[in-house]
Design a protein around this motif. Sequence first.
Motif, PDB file in Angstrom:
ATOM      1  N   UNK A  35     -79.062 -20.239  28.203  1.00 29.43           N
ATOM      2  CA  UNK A  35     -78.217 -21.273  27.603  1.00 29.43           C
ATOM      3  C   UNK A  35     -77.789 -22.313  28.634  1.00 29.43           C
ATOM      4  N   UNK A  36     -77.525 -23.493  28.133  1.00 29.77           N
ATOM      5  CA  UNK A  36     -76.988 -24.563  28.977  1.00 29.77           C
ATOM      6  C   UNK A  36     -75.529 -24.280  29.295  1.00 29.77           C
ATOM      7  N   UNK A  37     -75.174 -24.482  30.549  1.00 29.79           N
ATOM      8  CA  UNK A  37     -73.760 -24.414  30.941  1.00 29.79           C
ATOM      9  C   UNK A  37     -73.533 -25.402  32.078  1.00 29.79           C
ATOM     10  N   UNK A  38     -72.748 -26.425  31.778  1.00 36.99           N
ATOM     11  CA  UNK A  38     -72.318 -27.379  32.803  1.00 36.99           C
ATOM     12  C   UNK A  38     -70.918 -26.953  33.210  1.00 36.99           C
ATOM     13  N   UNK A  39     -70.735 -26.623  34.479  1.00 37.43           N
ATOM     14  CA  UNK A  39     -69.462 -26.074  34.938  1.00 37.43           C
ATOM     15  C   UNK A  39     -68.294 -26.964  34.520  1.00 37.43           C
ATOM     16  N   UNK A  40     -67.316 -26.324  33.899  1.00 38.76           N
ATOM     17  CA  UNK A  40     -66.089 -27.026  33.546  1.00 38.76           C
ATOM     18  C   UNK A  40     -66.159 -27.879  32.300  1.00 38.76           C
ATOM     19  N   UNK A  41     -67.330 -27.938  31.644  1.00 41.65           N
ATOM     20  CA  UNK A  41     -67.480 -28.815  30.483  1.00 41.65           C
ATOM     21  C   UNK A  41     -67.762 -28.008  29.215  1.00 41.65           C
ATOM     22  N   UNK A  42     -66.995 -28.282  28.171  1.00 38.12           N
ATOM     23  CA  UNK A  42     -67.247 -27.716  26.851  1.00 38.12           C
ATOM     24  C   UNK A  42     -67.223 -26.197  26.800  1.00 38.12           C
ATOM     25  N   UNK A  43     -66.457 -25.575  27.686  1.00 35.52           N
ATOM     26  CA  UNK A  43     -66.472 -24.111  27.746  1.00 35.52           C
ATOM     27  C   UNK A  43     -65.963 -23.491  26.453  1.00 35.52           C
ATOM     28  N   UNK A  44     -64.840 -24.009  25.955  1.00 34.02           N
ATOM     29  CA  UNK A  44     -64.237 -23.429  24.760  1.00 34.02           C
ATOM     30  C   UNK A  44     -65.069 -23.695  23.515  1.00 34.02           C
ATOM     31  N   UNK A  45     -65.814 -24.810  23.517  1.00 34.30           N
ATOM     32  CA  UNK A  45     -66.672 -25.119  22.372  1.00 34.30           C
ATOM     33  C   UNK A  45     -67.931 -24.261  22.392  1.00 34.30           C
ATOM     34  N   UNK A  46     -68.558 -24.134  23.555  1.00 29.81           N
ATOM     35  CA  UNK A  46     -69.839 -23.434  23.652  1.00 29.81           C
ATOM     36  C   UNK A  46     -69.685 -21.925  23.820  1.00 29.81           C
ATOM     37  N   UNK A  73     -64.576 -27.627  42.168  1.00 25.97           N
ATOM     38  CA  UNK A  73     -63.394 -27.375  41.323  1.00 25.97           C
ATOM     39  C   UNK A  73     -63.798 -26.973  39.899  1.00 25.97           C
ATOM     40  N   UNK A  74     -64.763 -27.678  39.263  1.00 26.00           N
ATOM     41  CA  UNK A  74     -65.230 -27.219  37.949  1.00 26.00           C
ATOM     42  C   UNK A  74     -65.865 -25.826  37.999  1.00 26.00           C
ATOM     43  N   UNK A  75     -66.542 -25.495  39.113  1.00 23.70           N
ATOM     44  CA  UNK A  75     -67.123 -24.160  39.261  1.00 23.70           C
ATOM     45  C   UNK A  75     -66.029 -23.101  39.265  1.00 23.70           C
ATOM     46  N   UNK A  76     -64.975 -23.340  40.044  1.00 23.18           N
ATOM     47  CA  UNK A  76     -63.871 -22.389  40.112  1.00 23.18           C
ATOM     48  C   UNK A  76     -63.199 -22.252  38.743  1.00 23.18           C
ATOM     49  N   UNK A  77     -63.018 -23.373  38.062  1.00 24.54           N
ATOM     50  CA  UNK A  77     -62.411 -23.350  36.724  1.00 24.54           C
ATOM     51  C   UNK A  77     -63.286 -22.545  35.752  1.00 24.54           C
ATOM     52  N   UNK A  78     -64.601 -22.638  35.913  1.00 19.71           N
ATOM     53  CA  UNK A  78     -65.530 -21.897  35.056  1.00 19.71           C
ATOM     54  C   UNK A  78     -65.436 -20.400  35.328  1.00 19.71           C
ATOM     55  N   UNK A  79     -65.350 -20.025  36.601  1.00 17.82           N
ATOM     56  CA  UNK A  79     -65.184 -18.613  36.947  1.00 17.82           C
ATOM     57  C   UNK A  79     -63.878 -18.064  36.364  1.00 17.82           C
ATOM     58  N   UNK A  80     -62.815 -18.848  36.483  1.00 16.89           N
ATOM     59  CA  UNK A  80     -61.517 -18.422  35.952  1.00 16.89           C
ATOM     60  C   UNK A  80     -61.589 -18.269  34.431  1.00 16.89           C
ATOM     61  N   UNK A  81     -62.275 -19.187  33.779  1.00 18.05           N
ATOM     62  CA  UNK A  81     -62.378 -19.161  32.322  1.00 18.05           C
ATOM     63  C   UNK A  81     -63.047 -17.872  31.832  1.00 18.05           C
ATOM     64  N   UNK A  82     -64.138 -17.500  32.478  1.00 19.36           N
ATOM     65  CA  UNK A  82     -64.918 -16.358  31.997  1.00 19.36           C
ATOM     66  C   UNK A  82     -64.384 -15.013  32.477  1.00 19.36           C
ATOM     67  N   UNK A  83     -63.601 -15.002  33.543  1.00 16.48           N
ATOM     68  CA  UNK A  83     -63.096 -13.734  34.081  1.00 16.48           C
ATOM     69  C   UNK A  83     -61.810 -13.339  33.369  1.00 16.48           C
ATOM     70  N   UNK A  84     -61.944 -12.374  32.483  1.00 12.85           N
ATOM     71  CA  UNK A  84     -60.804 -11.841  31.753  1.00 12.85           C
ATOM     72  C   UNK A  84     -60.482 -10.456  32.311  1.00 12.85           C
ATOM     73  N   UNK A  85     -59.352  -9.847  31.927  1.00 12.87           N
ATOM     74  CA  UNK A  85     -59.052  -8.505  32.426  1.00 12.87           C
ATOM     75  C   UNK A  85     -60.219  -7.548  32.194  1.00 12.87           C
ATOM     76  N   UNK A  86     -60.651  -6.889  33.264  1.00 14.54           N
ATOM     77  CA  UNK A  86     -61.781  -5.966  33.170  1.00 14.54           C
ATOM     78  C   UNK A  86     -63.111  -6.571  33.576  1.00 14.54           C
ATOM     79  N   UNK A  87     -63.170  -7.898  33.684  1.00 15.38           N
ATOM     80  CA  UNK A  87     -64.420  -8.549  34.111  1.00 15.38           C
ATOM     81  C   UNK A  87     -64.574  -8.441  35.626  1.00 15.38           C
ATOM     82  N   UNK A  88     -65.790  -8.159  36.076  1.00 15.90           N
ATOM     83  CA  UNK A  88     -66.096  -8.122  37.507  1.00 15.90           C
ATOM     84  C   UNK A  88     -66.980  -9.323  37.843  1.00 15.90           C
TER      85      UNK A  88
END
Length: 213
Positions: free
Chosen positions: A122-133, A157-172
């Motif tokens: 899948x396409x993923x542009x760091x920091x863009x459209x995360x909640x939509x896609x 900065x968008x890369x870090x924001x992307x990591x934060x977005x996807x890392x939820x409790x229990x994610x490694x």
Amino acid sequence: DSPVILKILQNWVPRVSHYFDKEHYTYVGHQIVIQESIEHFGAVVWPGALALSQYLESNQEQFNLKDKKVLEIGAGTGLVSIVACILGAYVTATDLPEVLENLSYNISRNTQNTNMHKPEVRKLVWGEGLNEDFPLSTYHYDFILATDVVYHHTALDPLLATMVYFCKPGTVLLWANKFRFSTDYEFLEKLGNIFNTTILAEFPESNVKLLKA
């Protein structure tokens, strides 16, 4: 715990070829053929991908990927995603649109006609459209994998924001990177301010560090 000091093993098969096109690797008992391209940074196998692939193969008890949901960000040629797939994970490999054709080709040719879970590209542009896609109500990942995503570019900065977005409790998060620039260490410091971060291994000959967060 001190990080393990390792060396990236020469477990690819050199080929005599005039074309910078295919590299042959062996991980987890499978021969993997990777088509590279010199047109994009993302279409070359960088040392971090070799380091993480090797570590996942050697530490299957510590990081059991079987039937786990795995997201690779900046998947590039797809080597790490292919190894994760061989190890039994449900893999989603992501990258920029211009890299997806080569990424899809490599993943398809190395995982077809097997009983592995079929990976997704899948396409993923760091920091863009995360909640939509990738809405959090639908998508949760056990592991986030990233290799050599940090270098001298403007999307840190968008890369870090992307990591934060996807890392939820229990994610490694497993991140392997060749450290070249001061910006790499600055990113590491920012990561450590947000996540509980451990250096699992270092590959001094290649200047690669492998981190868990």
